[in-house]
Design an enzyme around this catalytic site. Structure first.
Site, PDB file in Angstrom:
ATOM      1  N   ARG A   1     -11.671  -8.290  -1.216  1.00 46.50           N
ATOM      2  CA  ARG A   1     -11.754  -6.627  -1.223  1.00 46.50           C
ATOM      3  C   ARG A   1     -10.810  -6.164  -1.986  1.00 46.50           C
ATOM      4  NH1 ARG A   1     -10.620  -6.543   4.925  1.00 46.50           N
ATOM      5  NH2 ARG A   1     -10.355  -4.317   4.908  1.00 46.50           N
TER       6      ARG A   1
ATOM      7  N   ARG B   1     -16.413   4.838  -3.528  1.00 44.50           N
ATOM      8  CA  ARG B   1     -15.749   3.643  -3.752  1.00 44.50           C
ATOM      9  C   ARG B   1     -15.721   3.166  -5.054  1.00 44.50           C
ATOM     10  NH1 ARG B   1     -14.994   1.595   1.814  1.00 44.50           N
ATOM     11  NH2 ARG B   1     -13.370   0.119   1.818  1.00 44.50           N
TER      12      ARG B   1
ATOM     13  N   ARG C   1     -11.872  -8.190  12.620  1.00 45.97           N
ATOM     14  CA  ARG C   1     -13.210  -8.126  11.642  1.00 45.97           C
ATOM     15  C   ARG C   1     -13.371  -9.252  10.783  1.00 45.97           C
ATOM     16  NH1 ARG C   1     -12.411  -2.115   9.062  1.00 45.97           N
ATOM     17  NH2 ARG C   1     -12.835  -3.498   7.156  1.00 45.97           N
TER      18      ARG C   1
HETATM   19  P1  ADP Z   1     -11.433  -1.201   4.105  1.00 43.54           P
HETATM   20  O1  ADP Z   1     -11.176   0.213   3.423  1.00 43.54           O
HETATM   21  O2  ADP Z   1     -10.313  -1.336   5.350  1.00 43.54           O
HETATM   22  O3  ADP Z   1     -11.622  -2.355   3.316  1.00 43.54           O
HETATM   23  P2  ADP Z   1     -14.042  -0.260   5.153  1.00 43.54           P
HETATM   24  O4  ADP Z   1     -14.197  -0.404   6.899  1.00 43.54           O
HETATM   25  O5  ADP Z   1     -13.760   1.273   4.832  1.00 43.54           O
HETATM   26  O6  ADP Z   1     -12.688  -1.179   5.083  1.00 43.54           O
HETATM   27  O7  ADP Z   1     -15.193  -0.833   4.716  1.00 43.54           O
HETATM   28  C1  ADP Z   1     -15.503  -2.358   4.955  1.00 43.54           C
HETATM   29  C2  ADP Z   1     -16.483  -2.818   3.897  1.00 43.54           C
HETATM   30  O8  ADP Z   1     -17.657  -1.940   4.034  1.00 43.54           O
HETATM   31  C3  ADP Z   1     -16.246  -2.764   2.554  1.00 43.54           C
HETATM   32  O9  ADP Z   1     -15.452  -3.780   2.116  1.00 43.54           O
HETATM   33  C4  ADP Z   1     -17.933  -2.799   1.955  1.00 43.54           C
HETATM   34  O10 ADP Z   1     -18.089  -4.046   1.968  1.00 43.54           O
HETATM   35  C5  ADP Z   1     -18.156  -1.970   2.761  1.00 43.54           C
HETATM   36  N1  ADP Z   1     -18.324  -0.468   2.440  1.00 43.54           N
HETATM   37  C6  ADP Z   1     -17.582   0.548   2.880  1.00 43.54           C
HETATM   38  N2  ADP Z   1     -17.714   1.636   1.973  1.00 43.54           N
HETATM   39  C7  ADP Z   1     -18.321   1.299   1.203  1.00 43.54           C
HETATM   40  C8  ADP Z   1     -18.703   2.091  -0.170  1.00 43.54           C
HETATM   41  N3  ADP Z   1     -18.444   3.267  -0.261  1.00 43.54           N
HETATM   42  N4  ADP Z   1     -19.295   1.418  -1.208  1.00 43.54           N
HETATM   43  C9  ADP Z   1     -19.472   0.020  -1.031  1.00 43.54           C
HETATM   44  N5  ADP Z   1     -19.330  -0.671   0.062  1.00 43.54           N
HETATM   45  C10 ADP Z   1     -18.764  -0.016   1.054  1.00 43.54           C
END
Ligand code: ADP
Length: 209
Positions: A166, A85, A155
């Site tokens: 986000r 990400r 959530r």
């Molecule tokens: P979405 O893609 O729908 O926002 P996720 O379930 O993939 O939701 O992720 C939720 C949260 O988990 C993110 O907003 C972040 O806080 C954390 N997160 C998930 N993957 C990462 C990542 N690769 N790097 C940093 N934070 C992450």
């Protein structure tokens, strides 16, 4: 085969992951799901990640990279959902794959207009047991893993304040990855602004060459 799903929050990565991992026998690695289960189990990582996640911020790179590296070495084929990400994470992934003598075959970039994303997220409800994703508009809720007790909840980060945070993090930290993978010529843009089955079909066409 190793695949990355890239796209904004609410673009359908989690939903398509469920289909793709079973159709193509890939191990689904969802960093969001792993973090949520660490939070439920009150582990050290979960406690560190919780406040970042609930407020819609990214969890620090070092925690995420360590968490994913451990998983990568366990499986021969992975579907990465929610990772990388940031550019830092993408570079760390490249290093890790080089060590394991593996490569990424496709990066599917899920394209959805921003105005639809906010609506989708505010309608989303999830099963606490198996992470199945539903919409408040669905007529019935049945978890794919047939949970005996379905615990559906919204959530914390699908609440309005966290959604805008986000989106901001996505635009500033994650969109540079579109260019990063485009240059490597492994990125394929998917029109994810369509019904679930149609998005799956679009991906099938690519996977089946
Ligand atoms: P979405 O893609 O729908 O926002 P996720 O379930 O993939 O939701 O992720 C939720 C949260 O988990 C993110 O907003 C972040 O806080 C954390 N997160 C998930 N993957 C990462 C990542 N690769 N790097 C940093 N934070 C992450």
């Amino acid at each position: 085969m190793n695949i990355i799903l890239l796209g904004p929050p609410g673009s359908g990565k989690g939903t398509q992951s469920t289909y793709l991992s079973s159709a193509y026998n890939l191990n689904h690695i969802s960093t969001g799901d792993i973090l949520r289960s660490e939070i439920n189990e009150k582990t050290k990582l979960g406690l560190e990640a919780k406040s970042y996640m609930n407020s819609g911020n990214l969890v620090p790179d070092n925690l995420i990279i360590e968490m994913v590296s451990k998983k990568l070495s366990l499986f021969s084929s992975v579907l990465l959902d929610g990772f990388p990400r940031t550019l830092n994470q993408a570079e760390a992934l490249d290093n890790e794959l080089a060590i394991l003598d593996k490569k990424i075959d496709y990066v599917f970039y899920f394209d959805v207009p921003t105005e639809n994303l906010v609506f989708r997220l505010s309608q989303r409800i999830s099963c606490k047991n198996c992470s199945s994703i539903f919409s408040k508009n669905d007529e019935q809720f049945i978890c794919l893993s047939s949970c005996i007790e379905q615990v559906l909840y919204q959530r914390e980060d699908d609440k309005p304040e966290a959604i805008s945070k986000r989106m901001e993090s996505y635009v500033s930290l994650t969109t540079p990855l579109i260019d990063f993978y485009d240059k490597k010529q492994i990125m394929i843009k998917i029109n994810a602004n369509k019904p679930i089955l149609e998005v799956s079909k679009e991906i099938d066409l690519i996977m089946q060459g």
